[in-house]
Design a protein around this motif. Structure first.
Motif, PDB file in Angstrom:
ATOM      1  N   LEU A 225       0.848  -1.187   0.000  1.00 46.78           N
ATOM      2  CA  LEU A 225       0.000   0.000   0.000  1.00 46.78           C
ATOM      3  C   LEU A 225       0.887   1.242   0.000  1.00 46.78           C
ATOM      4  CD1 LEU A 225      -2.973   0.999   0.246  1.00 46.78           C
ATOM      5  CD2 LEU A 225      -2.660   0.946   2.733  1.00 46.78           C
ATOM      6  N   PRO A 226       0.743   2.150  -0.972  1.00 47.24           N
ATOM      7  CA  PRO A 226       1.589   3.362  -1.000  1.00 47.24           C
ATOM      8  C   PRO A 226       1.485   4.120   0.326  1.00 47.24           C
ATOM      9  CG  PRO A 226       0.314   3.183  -3.012  1.00 47.24           C
ATOM     10  CD  PRO A 226      -0.224   2.135  -2.086  1.00 47.24           C
ATOM     11  N   TRP A 227       2.640   4.456   0.898  1.00 55.00           N
ATOM     12  CA  TRP A 227       2.632   5.042   2.242  1.00 55.00           C
ATOM     13  C   TRP A 227       3.693   6.132   2.329  1.00 55.00           C
ATOM     14  CZ3 TRP A 227      -0.871   2.775   5.665  1.00 55.00           C
ATOM     15  CH2 TRP A 227      -0.913   3.319   6.950  1.00 55.00           C
ATOM     16  N   TRP A 372      -0.373   8.743 -10.364  1.00 59.33           N
ATOM     17  CA  TRP A 372      -1.275   7.629 -10.058  1.00 59.33           C
ATOM     18  C   TRP A 372      -2.426   8.117  -9.189  1.00 59.33           C
ATOM     19  CZ3 TRP A 372      -0.271   2.126 -10.884  1.00 59.33           C
ATOM     20  CH2 TRP A 372       0.837   1.899 -11.691  1.00 59.33           C
ATOM     21  N   SER A 373      -3.460   7.296  -9.080  1.00 61.73           N
ATOM     22  CA  SER A 373      -4.617   7.589  -8.231  1.00 61.73           C
ATOM     23  C   SER A 373      -4.978   6.363  -7.414  1.00 61.73           C
ATOM     24  CB  SER A 373      -5.826   7.996  -9.082  1.00 61.73           C
ATOM     25  OG  SER A 373      -5.593   9.187  -9.784  1.00 61.73           O
ATOM     26  N   LEU A 374      -5.710   6.604  -6.341  1.00 59.93           N
ATOM     27  CA  LEU A 374      -6.299   5.527  -5.558  1.00 59.93           C
ATOM     28  C   LEU A 374      -7.782   5.444  -5.891  1.00 59.93           C
ATOM     29  CD1 LEU A 374      -4.765   6.257  -2.025  1.00 59.93           C
ATOM     30  CD2 LEU A 374      -3.899   4.675  -3.764  1.00 59.93           C
ATOM     31  N   VAL A 375      -8.243   4.262  -6.229  1.00 58.75           N
ATOM     32  CA  VAL A 375      -9.670   4.013  -6.398  1.00 58.75           C
ATOM     33  C   VAL A 375     -10.122   3.252  -5.157  1.00 58.75           C
ATOM     34  CG1 VAL A 375     -11.457   2.958  -7.816  1.00 58.75           C
ATOM     35  CG2 VAL A 375      -9.421   3.943  -8.899  1.00 58.75           C
ATOM     36  N   VAL A 376     -10.877   3.932  -4.306  1.00 59.24           N
ATOM     37  CA  VAL A 376     -11.291   3.383  -3.011  1.00 59.24           C
ATOM     38  C   VAL A 376     -12.770   3.039  -3.087  1.00 59.24           C
ATOM     39  CG1 VAL A 376     -11.419   3.795  -0.530  1.00 59.24           C
ATOM     40  CG2 VAL A 376      -9.587   4.857  -1.871  1.00 59.24           C
ATOM     41  N   TYR A 563      -5.067  -3.081  -1.308  1.00 62.03           N
ATOM     42  CA  TYR A 563      -5.620  -3.123   0.055  1.00 62.03           C
ATOM     43  C   TYR A 563      -6.987  -3.772   0.019  1.00 62.03           C
ATOM     44  CZ  TYR A 563      -7.057  -1.542   4.732  1.00 62.03           C
ATOM     45  OH  TYR A 563      -7.483  -1.491   6.035  1.00 62.03           O
ATOM     46  N   PHE A 564      -7.277  -4.530   1.098  1.00 66.44           N
ATOM     47  CA  PHE A 564      -8.594  -5.150   1.248  1.00 66.44           C
ATOM     48  C   PHE A 564      -8.932  -5.221   2.720  1.00 66.44           C
ATOM     49  CE2 PHE A 564     -11.038  -9.231   1.788  1.00 66.44           C
ATOM     50  CZ  PHE A 564     -12.243  -8.716   1.347  1.00 66.44           C
ATOM     51  N   LEU A 565     -10.172  -4.855   3.057  1.00 68.40           N
ATOM     52  CA  LEU A 565     -10.659  -4.897   4.427  1.00 68.40           C
ATOM     53  C   LEU A 565     -12.129  -5.316   4.427  1.00 68.40           C
ATOM     54  CD1 LEU A 565     -10.622  -4.322   7.484  1.00 68.40           C
ATOM     55  CD2 LEU A 565     -11.034  -1.923   6.967  1.00 68.40           C
ATOM     56  N   HIS A 566     -12.393  -6.620   4.433  1.00 70.46           N
ATOM     57  CA  HIS A 566     -13.722  -7.201   4.581  1.00 70.46           C
ATOM     58  C   HIS A 566     -14.691  -6.789   3.468  1.00 70.46           C
ATOM     59  CE1 HIS A 566     -12.182  -8.673   8.247  1.00 70.46           C
ATOM     60  NE2 HIS A 566     -12.405  -7.605   8.985  1.00 70.46           N
ATOM     61  N   ASP A 567     -15.021  -5.507   3.394  1.00 70.64           N
ATOM     62  CA  ASP A 567     -15.955  -5.042   2.365  1.00 70.64           C
ATOM     63  C   ASP A 567     -15.436  -3.784   1.675  1.00 70.64           C
ATOM     64  OD1 ASP A 567     -16.206  -3.247   4.423  1.00 70.64           O
ATOM     65  OD2 ASP A 567     -18.334  -3.619   4.809  1.00 70.64           O
TER      66      ASP A 567
END
Length: 619
Positions: A225-227, A372-376, A563-567
């Motif tokens: 995860l980019p940090w 780049w972009s984050l698609v959340v 990244y993944f968190l349940h839903d």
């Protein structure tokens, strides 16, 4: 490259379209999910043979050879390009990380460990029709270890043996490991169990999704995860003050601790000792049974506010402080150790890094790379929607159609406020019997009798010691030995009142677990299919160009899951592709709903944002 999860996409397109009345996809066997001679008629088992060599074996063809471990990645890449086989692995954690490190991604695999654990306990497998025992070299899964198996499952995970490095392959471990022929035989046994199951198509889909999840978990770790370390450090300094010397508390925590000591008249109090803190609170006239936040807030005392502030900062320091940053963020990436299928319900766990509990305070450090972009994306109110679809409750399905489900429950006159709707619905799924939940659940039962009836039946089954099963076929564990002993003791003529109370309490607790199991477990299945569908679509977008801006040689200059968190998931995407990625993520969510529930009138909307910073995704 066609991703492993193309199986799931094909299942949705070619599998039977079931009416809503059909609760489970149990029609003709789903194509392209598992089985010999599928996926261009190739399946290949892969195992170590000792002395730093790797064995490749196609049980249905002529391929059977060994290579030095140093050449294994290149051979996997060659076979992947030629035939896109289904790789038969004892445990994807043994192979996927090393392949990714060498720049190789595979389309699909069958994880014998994860799939064997599901089959060993699933009520969908016909008991007695086929020998259910599996080889000793396949470890037990969470469903066979009791409801509290998550810590054990997580603790068993390490970074995996480095099977492709000669100096990191223990000879003894390699000698004890099964050969490729044994892996293929175990695969045949698992396929036979599925074929004899009550709902083979559903079970095939579950095994495909579970195996895809194992690949995705490895890829999430490899990509990272980019940090932004500087952003994280700024967050810590703003909250805690400058980084303290080793062994010292940050200055703001020290100041808060001193205020608490002064207000409690306890100059030597150690706030991190729960026993000492509880004694000091009671000595000051604060009658609490614990130091829980919700209980402290009920007391009007000048020590409470600084104590709550101290506990909040202590949590930040321990979970995501400077020590965490030093250990888990390397070269601008946070790489958690995800554990696919790490809990009894199929939800993931982590064995390090705390990726499933990233607080909002540190999310500002999650920033996309330049260009780049984050698609959340977050599946809104997933579990209540899954409950509506599972129960075939038309009123609850209508409540979630095109709008906020909690607000719709208010508009229907079931409860007065959105907060009450949320508390009542979550209380119904988790078995709350006191407080606002206990008061409001009966109102839900009148409005949504099918949905509430489903979880009530699951609770009764649990209280009686019976298993419950998710939509696709993952079953809950049987109660542990102490539970059965408590029930047996209470049933004796000479049972004491204390024994009867203990048995009733244990039964209710287990019933609360099974009440939620069917909903949470099926929601986990939906999420796996969603993840898998996203992976398929992202792979199709791959441009084939290498980019120095993406960590790890396995990822081209194309969007990839990070990244993944349940839903909830995050995709890191080139800015010019972000809108297309957002469409793909939405399409995958809709497909997952159709795949599990057919044409059920239940929507699975997403809260979706294209952004540079994770912190602004929910703004």
């Amino acid at each position: 490259m066609v991703a492993d999860t193309a199986d799931i996409g094909r299942a949705c397109r070619h599998g039977p379209s079931r009416p809503w009345a059909a609760r489970v996809p149990d029609g003709p066997p789903t194509r392209h999910v598992a089985g010999p001679r599928e996926n261009r008629d190739v399946r290949i088992a892969m195992a170590t043979t000792g002395a730093g060599r790797v064995e490749f074996f196609d049980p249905d063809g002529d391929l059977h050879h060994e290579l030095p471990a140093a050449e294994a990645s290149a051979e996997v890449a060659r076979l992947e390009a030629e035939s896109s086989p289904r790789w038969i692995w004892r445990d994807a954690r043994e192979w996927a990380p090393m392949l990714l490190a060498d720049g190789v991604r595979v389309a699909r695999c069958h994880d014998l460990r994860l799939c064997g654990a599901i089959l060993a306990s699933s009520t969908a497998v016909a008991a007695g029709s086929i020998v259910r025992a599996r080889p000793a070299w396949l470890p037990a899964g969470p469903a066979e270890s009791g409801a509290d198996a998550q810590p054990a499952a997580a603790a068993s995970v390490d970074r995996g043996p480095a099977l492709f490095d000669l100096d990191r392959v223990p000879v003894a471990a390699a000698a004890e490991a099964p050969g490729a022929a044994e892996l293929a035989a175990e695969h045949d046994r698992q396929l036979a169990l599925v074929a004899a199951a009550d709902r083979p198509a559903a079970l095939r889909l579950l095994l495909a999704a579970e195996s895809a999840g194992a690949l995705i978990a490895a890829e999430l770790h490899a990509a990272g995860l980019p940090w932004r370390r500087l952003v994280h450090e700024r967050v810590l300094e703003e909250a805690l003050g400058p980084r303290p010397p080793f062994g010292r508390k940050p200055e703001r925590m020290e100041a808060l601790a001193q205020r608490v000591r002064d207000e409690l008249d306890a100059p030597s109090l150690r706030l991190d000792s729960q026993a000492d803190l509880l004694r000091a609170l009671r000595a000051a006239g604060i009658g609490v049974d614990s130091t829980a936040k919700w209980e402290l807030r009920e007391h009007d005392h000048p020590a409470v506010a600084p104590l709550l502030a101290y506990k909040r900062l202590a949590r930040l320091l321990s979970a995501n402080g400077w020590a965490w940053l030093d250990e888990w963020v390397v070269d601008g990436r946070f790489r958690a150790d995800y554990v696919a299928g790490g809990t009894a319900t199929g939800r993931w766990a982590t064995s390090g890094g705390g990726a499933l509990q990233l607080p909002k305070a540190v999310r500002a450090a999650v920033v996309a790379d330049p260009g780049w972009s984050l698609v959340v994306a977050d599946a809104a109110q997933l579990e209540p929607r899954v409950l509506a679809a599972l129960a075939r409750d038309p009123a609850m399905a209508a409540a979630g159609r095109g709008r906020d489900m909690y607000r719709a429950i208010v508009d229907a006159g079931v409860v007065a406020t959105r907060d009450e709707a949320k508390v009542a619905l979550l209380g119904a799924m988790y078995g709350a019997t006191t407080g606002d939940s206990g008061r409001l659940v009966p109102q839900l039962a009148k409005a949504y009798p099918r949905a509430m009836g489903l979880v009530d039946r699951a609770a009764r089954d649990g209280e009686a010691g019976r298993q419950v099963t998710t939509l696709l076929g993952r079953s809950s564990p049987l109660p542990p030995a102490w539970w059965r002993e408590a029930q047996a003791a209470a049933s004796q003529p000479e049972a004491t009142a204390a024994e009867e109370r203990r048995a009733r309490s244990a039964a209710r607790d287990w019933g609360r677990f099974t009440r939620n199991f069917v909903v949470q477990g099926t929601a986990a299945e939906w999420a796996l299919c969603w993840l898998a569908g996203v992976r398929t679509r992202l792979s199709a977008m791959a441009s084939g160009e290498r980019s120095a801006g993406v960590p790890g040689p396995a990822f081209a200059r194309s969007p990839h899951l990070v990244y993944f968190l349940h839903d909830e998931l995050i995709v890191h995407a080139p800015a010019g592709m972000a809108d297309d990625v957002a469409v793909a993520v939405r399409e995958a969510a809709a497909e997952a709903g159709r795949l599990l529930f057919g044409e059920a009138p239940v929507e699975f909307p997403l809260d979706l944002a294209v952004t540079e910073s994770y912190a602004s995704a929910g703004a």
